[in-house]
Design a protein around this motif. Structure first.
Motif, mmCIF file in Angstrom:
data_model
loop_
_atom_site.group_PDB
_atom_site.id
_atom_site.type_symbol
_atom_site.label_atom_id
_atom_site.label_comp_id
_atom_site.label_asym_id
_atom_site.label_seq_id
_atom_site.Cartn_x
_atom_site.Cartn_y
_atom_site.Cartn_z
ATOM 1 N N GLU B 61 0.804 -1.403 0.002
ATOM 2 C CA GLU B 61 0.132 0.154 0.025
ATOM 3 C C GLU B 61 0.492 0.737 0.105
ATOM 4 O O GLU B 61 1.777 1.291 0.834
ATOM 5 C CB GLU B 61 -0.916 0.248 1.603
ATOM 6 C CG GLU B 61 -2.386 -0.836 1.268
ATOM 7 C CD GLU B 61 -3.199 -0.398 0.279
ATOM 8 O OE1 GLU B 61 -3.799 -1.246 -0.829
ATOM 9 O OE2 GLU B 61 -3.163 1.057 -0.075
ATOM 10 N N GLY B 62 0.872 2.016 -0.836
ATOM 11 C CA GLY B 62 1.041 3.593 -0.917
ATOM 12 C C GLY B 62 3.080 3.537 -1.293
ATOM 13 O O GLY B 62 3.151 4.234 -1.198
ATOM 14 N N ALA B 63 3.379 1.977 -1.921
ATOM 15 C CA ALA B 63 4.656 2.156 -2.046
ATOM 16 C C ALA B 63 5.415 2.856 -3.852
ATOM 17 O O ALA B 63 4.045 3.455 -4.486
ATOM 18 C CB ALA B 63 5.613 1.027 -1.828
ATOM 19 N N THR B 64 6.438 3.374 -3.870
ATOM 20 C CA THR B 64 6.696 4.056 -4.800
ATOM 21 C C THR B 64 7.072 2.762 -5.639
ATOM 22 O O THR B 64 7.710 1.625 -5.621
ATOM 23 C CB THR B 64 8.115 4.253 -5.078
ATOM 24 O OG1 THR B 64 7.175 5.415 -3.726
ATOM 25 C CG2 THR B 64 7.833 5.941 -5.915
ATOM 26 N N ILE B 65 5.956 2.967 -7.018
ATOM 27 C CA ILE B 65 6.812 1.904 -7.976
ATOM 28 C C ILE B 65 7.730 2.008 -8.888
ATOM 29 O O ILE B 65 8.229 3.743 -9.093
ATOM 30 C CB ILE B 65 5.714 1.792 -9.017
ATOM 31 C CG1 ILE B 65 3.991 1.497 -8.067
ATOM 32 C CG2 ILE B 65 5.867 0.778 -10.544
ATOM 33 C CD1 ILE B 65 2.877 1.582 -9.021
ATOM 34 N N PRO B 66 8.524 1.067 -9.443
ATOM 35 C CA PRO B 66 10.115 1.819 -9.878
ATOM 36 C C PRO B 66 9.642 2.023 -11.047
ATOM 37 O O PRO B 66 8.305 1.213 -12.140
ATOM 38 C CB PRO B 66 11.056 0.024 -9.524
ATOM 39 C CG PRO B 66 10.218 -0.785 -8.200
ATOM 40 C CD PRO B 66 8.835 0.199 -8.173
ATOM 41 N N PRO B 67 10.063 2.636 -11.774
ATOM 42 C CA PRO B 67 10.252 3.307 -13.070
ATOM 43 C C PRO B 67 10.208 2.252 -14.015
ATOM 44 O O PRO B 67 9.065 2.376 -16.098
ATOM 45 C CB PRO B 67 10.769 4.215 -13.750
ATOM 46 C CG PRO B 67 12.197 3.940 -13.141
ATOM 47 C CD PRO B 67 11.354 3.047 -11.640
ATOM 48 N N ASN B 68 10.758 1.266 -14.071
ATOM 49 C CA ASN B 68 11.103 0.155 -15.081
ATOM 50 C C ASN B 68 10.418 -1.008 -15.314
ATOM 51 O O ASN B 68 10.428 -2.009 -16.631
ATOM 52 C CB ASN B 68 12.533 -0.268 -14.779
ATOM 53 C CG ASN B 68 13.723 0.725 -15.866
ATOM 54 O OD1 ASN B 68 12.938 1.041 -16.167
ATOM 55 N ND2 ASN B 68 14.420 0.281 -14.345
ATOM 56 N N ARG B 69 8.837 -0.873 -14.402
ATOM 57 C CA ARG B 69 8.134 -2.127 -14.255
ATOM 58 C C ARG B 69 7.145 -1.918 -15.627
ATOM 59 O O ARG B 69 6.889 -0.994 -16.848
ATOM 60 C CB ARG B 69 6.980 -1.744 -13.461
ATOM 61 C CG ARG B 69 8.140 -2.238 -12.020
ATOM 62 C CD ARG B 69 7.353 -2.897 -10.670
ATOM 63 N NE ARG B 69 8.334 -3.613 -9.554
ATOM 64 C CZ ARG B 69 7.466 -3.195 -8.539
ATOM 65 N NH1 ARG B 69 6.462 -3.356 -8.038
ATOM 66 N NH2 ARG B 69 8.695 -3.591 -7.460
#
Lengths: 708, 708
Positions: B61-69
């Motif tokens: 919940e609320g985590a930052t998602i890495p851009p390369n996903r």
């Protein structure tokens, strides 16, 4: 001692040719590729028939017969009468006893009796009109001298020599029958014979025909009773060992186990005996399940009150009832583990295998063997102590030789063996030798499995090398050590060869290695310095060693060409014994026992590694070491070892008031040092400086006085 | 390049945990003993459930998602629709193509498409309501960055992580069905899945479901045609090779053979292609019997007149008809050899295996593989020549870096790869790289299978080590070389670590060994100097290498922990590449290709031995060598090597007018010399002598003049 002897014995005839590849003496070497291209038996027949009696020297018309030949004519007549009674066309006689171990009591030397060959390895096959004995390169010469002209000599590993089953198929008709005593042949060998002989029938004969005809002159069986190995030596009660074994059985996929190896019975029950030369064991078998614990042993040998107290809880049955009672014992089991052949261990005989119902047989290495190899703390410390005492005895004898031989006092090979027995007996709880001493001076040292006899016994001189491989049995451990000595001034070639062997010995001894490493994968270290000079030794580098038990103990076998590999574990003990043998000239072997111990580092791999601890504490032959050939690491190892030898052995010698040995020890353990060119250079130069200065001063003075 | 990458790929998921023991990066090490004591899957469940999506960073919940996903939501919806159509509860997607080799064309990156993970190794499993991907330690970080929150990351080798079949048994009911494409999974792996999943059904689905849904953005298949490798490069006509192969088949117990490995088809028919990156092969299969010789390949790729002339006598069938026509082809055979998984070779897929009638299947290593490994004279000389040219290209780039980097010219890891491609292309008959260059500066060098990306691309500085592992494909050979460099002044710790790696590299390279020696048994030599300091490297020491073929070629694998061993034969080529990787700091690897050649001695073992010939001819990093740590033998080897490098590479550089590279080469190949205390001592002392003499003369003169 080099472990090849044991291996040859156990692997049986079917392995002999393979073993010869890396093991034996003067036979042709063939690579696996050559094997692929080797002629099939059929092809061989086209080129050459199997060897015959008439090809043997001394069996040709008018030849002189060597004096040592044993007349076997009557024995063969007697045997063939028995064969007729049982309607058998061929009978196979092996060298083994019923336990498939290395050492066999003289009472069980059936193969020697029938053919006359006294070598430890060989298999005799007698048909109605021929008799042949298979042996390996170590015994070719001896066989020619000892076998009479009733016998064809089958030189295992030589071209054109068929194996046993191929020969039998050549000389028998398909409706004839071959037989042997199934208690004296291991299961694997038996099954192979059976398969290879088909359609010729291979019959397990309950009566041993040699026992029937060997009625006079047979050595009696040992009558000395067994004895207890107390907890202060064994370190673990048999009850605890049996508990551990019972817990192990389900992991092995069995709920019962037969034990046929003598040293396994001895270890498991903490008992020993005197039934086999150099091997402190009792002839016995066991059967173990979760509810049963049965010992089969000669009643008279375990009847003492102490032994009976010790064995409380163990069901006792007569030794010779084992095979007969197995079917009954196995009734309550669903799967019985039957020990298979494994490294130095012969495994259960075919008679034992056959006595277990077919659906309950699980043939695999004995779990007792693996438990036994990991010495407990008491056993491990005992091994260290036994080797310490053994070093005192050995150094004492060597120091006496060093003192006397250059003075011309006569020492021959047999005297060395006798003195060693005497000096070892002076040490606490010694129980004799752990094997027949190999003491070989000059060319005798080049014979890997040499055993001095009255005929070969050489006087030890001061020009060649003396190889001395011996060991003792002690309540607290078994020892095995080889040192190669020189009692005069060695030649450069002798020094170079010795140093090459030493380099390999040291490189293995000082190795650090991951705990997952398998034994055969470190062998190359011991050989690389010899390889580099185009040299090698045709035996393994190391073998496991027992605790007051087997001199060759499974599973450890350090051998570059071994097909079986086993991981090292903490408190495994094994030998490090590279060598070099220059036929007709000299032999070198340097053997020390090493112990596997953990070692830690403050790197990213803190607990990844084992190293070896030196167990044998006897100096190397100082005058045979060319220090300039050694690496810094090798020199450091030797010097650390010397400090240890002085500390431990020196102290023990002082305690025992062995001054001669002590003085020799100290003289041999001065630190090795490279010639120090810096200091030498400076000191010579300094001398020149001073010569220059004094010369000039003298000139000055001369001038002053002359002209003043 | 270290051979671990290939092995991991081929061994498949079931081997990953085992492989990790000796291969991969930052994962926990466990000994075989630990494995015995490892908790069963049932036990693990008691302690910890299998990993879940919610445990992944960026999926909470609320985590930052890495851009390369990579967003795989729609792909998974599409796939699950297909799974429903076929009534499948789970679908397995592997990284392999139909030939189970190391390199796979982008068109075949199905596993990457479905999950987004671009690493070379991994297996994806999709159920109706979950998706999981198994990968090994090399890709854990990358996987966290690339996998979106549809995916559970299964970190192979970590505690509590189930294997594929265990997880499927956990999440499926016993009446559900798992499916996969049988052309993309090797026989051994397929059979294990099948066995381990029972009673869950494992169905070979003829339609590949990824191919059905991957309709946009899929890289096209290569359309470049195949080409002939002429006799001046191959050294033996395909007709002669086929004759040899046909003669070999009965020895293997078969009368027919399927060939599924791409490099085996290429070698056998002397054809090459451009269907797979870095691997000069054509997508093709073969079927060979005494009367049949059938090539299955894309018709358009072998349609040129020259190729048609070359292939006269070869029956040609379309590539995609192979599996379908196998039953018909096999009709006339009594036993068909189907290649099994072996060292780096994946073996035939389950679809191929399944297409052969059950009674005619003989699953064992391909005989083509063993024939191919022994290079003929033309191939062997070609390999030598390819490495000579490759040395010129590599030294040219290095000498440019040496010139520019200390001046502050920007060189980053990607630039090195690009320049290497360019310089290699300047050499005769170069066909690009043999694998993606591993160029790692500082901490990047410590990542064993590092491949620089725009994100990780480091600028190469003058304080840390630069590890450079690269190779080229040439018509006359395949190259693979690693050198570790320093462009400033190295620290004592860097020098010590490099020298330890070099010592191991040299000790293996200079070994003399009996011709029967197996590859895994020499590995310890390359590691012993590191072990001694508590260090190690978690990959194999050496891998076989092909001739204008595979960078990792079976059967040679030099690895202390390998369970498969193979004997060395003359003209085997393989790598010698020990290393040391200090996480977060630097990586060291020194890799040269060695050739197995016979060597003779004038000892009692004249023809017993092989030695290695240096094939790679690139200087070591001079400033990283502490000569005082080297043995005399090691120094001699390096100095002989330097003479060879100057002779061969120096001459070639002169021919090619590469002055910068030549000057660098000469500067790097001055003989290594120990500080010479003798001469220094004497020369100082001599000076003192002369000072003394002159002083005294002066005094004498003074006295004479004063008092005369």
């Amino acid at each position: 001692m080099p472990e090849s002897r044991k291996l040859v014995l156990l692997a049986g005839v079917f392995l002999l040719t393979l073993v010869n590849l890396t093991q034996s003496g003067p036979i042709a070497l063939r690579t696996p590729e050559d094997w692929d291209n080797a002629p099939s038996f059929g092809d061989r027949l086209l080129r050459k028939r199997s060897p015959t009696v008439s090809e043997r020297p001394g069996c040709k018309e008018g030849a002189t017969i060597p004096p040592n030949r044993v007349n076997t004519t009557k024995r063969l007549i007697d045997l063939r009468i028995q064969m007729d009674l049982y309607n058998i066309s061929a009978y196979i006689v092996t060298s083994d006893n019923a336990h498939q171990g290395e050492e066999v009591a003289p009472h069980d030397h059936r193969r020697e009796f029938i053919c006359g060959l006294s070598g430890s390895s060989g298999t005799a096959v007698i048909t109605k009109d021929a008799a042949a004995v298979w042996t390996d390169g170590r015994y070719f010469l001896q066989a020619e001298n000892e076998l009479d002209c009733n016998w064809i000599l089958m030189k295992d590993g030589e071209a054109g020599v068929p194996n046993i089953t191929a020969w039998l198929r050549e000389v028998l008709k398909t409706d004839e029958k071959v037989a042997a005593d199934p208690t004296l042949i291991g299961t694997t060998t038996w099954q192979r014979y059976d398969k290879d002989l088909a359609p010729i029938e291979f019959e397990p004969l309950p009566t041993n025909l040699i026992d029937v005809i060997w009625t006079t002159g047979r050595p009696p069986v040992n009558t000395e009773p067994g004895f207890i190995l107390h907890l202060n030596y064994s370190g673990e009660s048999w009850q605890d060992k049996v508990d551990r074994l019972r817990a192990e059985l389900p992991k092995q996929g069995a709920d019962a186990l037969v034990i046929t190896a003598l040293d396994e019975v001895a270890w498991l029950l903490n008992i020993r005996g005197s039934d086999v030369p150099n091997h402190p064991v009792l002839l016995a078998y066991m059967y173990v399940s979760s509810t049963q614990l049965v010992l089969f042993a000669e009643t008279s040998k375990i009847s003492s009150p102490e032994m009976q107290t010790h064995l409380t809880g163990v069901t006792q049955r007569p030794y010779d009832r084992f095979v007969a009672e197995l079917p009954d014992l196995a009734k309550s089991a669903s799967m019985v583990l039957i020990p298979s052949q494994f490294v130095y261990t012969g495994g259960a005989s075919y008679a034992v295998y056959n006595a277990i119902p077919e659906t309950k047989r699980l043939l695999k290495p004995s779990p007792v063997l693996m438990m036994k190899a990991k010495k407990n703390t008491v056993e491990a410390e005992g091994m260290m102590n036994a080797h310490l005492k053994d070093a005192v005895a050995l150094c004492d004898v060597i120091s006496l030789m060093v003192e006397e031989i250059p003075k011309g006092v006569r020492w021959d090979e047999l005297k060395v063996s006798a003195e060693l027995l005497k000096y070892r007996a002076q040490q606490e709880v010694n129980k004799g030798a752990s094997f027949n001493t190999i003491a070989g001076y000059g060319p005798n040292g080049a014979i890997i499995h040499y055993s001095a006899s009255e005929e070969t016994n050489a006087v030890i001189g001061t020009t060649s090398l003396f190889l001395l491989d011996s060991g003792g049995q002690y309540f607290d451990g078994t020892t095995d050590v080889t040192r190669t000595l020189h009692f005069g001034t060695p030649t450069a070639a002798q020094i170079k060869a010795y140093t090459l062997v030493l380099m390999g010995h040291l490189d293995l001894a000082r190795l650090v290695f991951p705990k997952t490493t398998r034994d055969a994968r470190v062998d190359v270290l011991a050989r690389a310095p010899l390889f580099d000079q185009g040299l090698d030794y045709l035996h393994g580098t190391g073998h496991g060693i027992g605790h007051f038990g087997s001199i060759h103990e499974s599973p450890t076998r350090v051998a570059l060409g071994s097909s079986v590999e086993n991981t090292f574990f903490e408190n495994y003990f094994f030998s490090d014994e590279p060598g070099y043998y220059k036929a007709g000239d000299f032999g070198i072997r340097i053997e020390s026992i090493l112990r596997v111990i953990p070692t830690t580092f403050s790197t990213e791999f803190p607990d990844r590694f084992f190293r070896f601890q030196a167990v044998t504490l006897v100096p190397f032959e100082r005058k045979l070491i060319d220090v300039t050939m050694l690496s810094d690491g090798q020199i450091d190892y030797v010097n650390d070892y010397y400090i240890l030898v002085r500390q431990k052995v020196g102290a023990e010698m002082t305690k025992q008031n062995r001054t001669r040995a002590y003085n020799w020890l100290i003289s041999q353990t001065e630190p090795l040092m490279l010639p120090e060119p810096v200091n030498k250079g400076v000191s010579i130069a300094n001398k020149q400086v001073w010569v220059g200065i004094w010369t000039q001063l003298f000139i000055s003075m001369f001038v002053v006085f002359k002209f003043y």
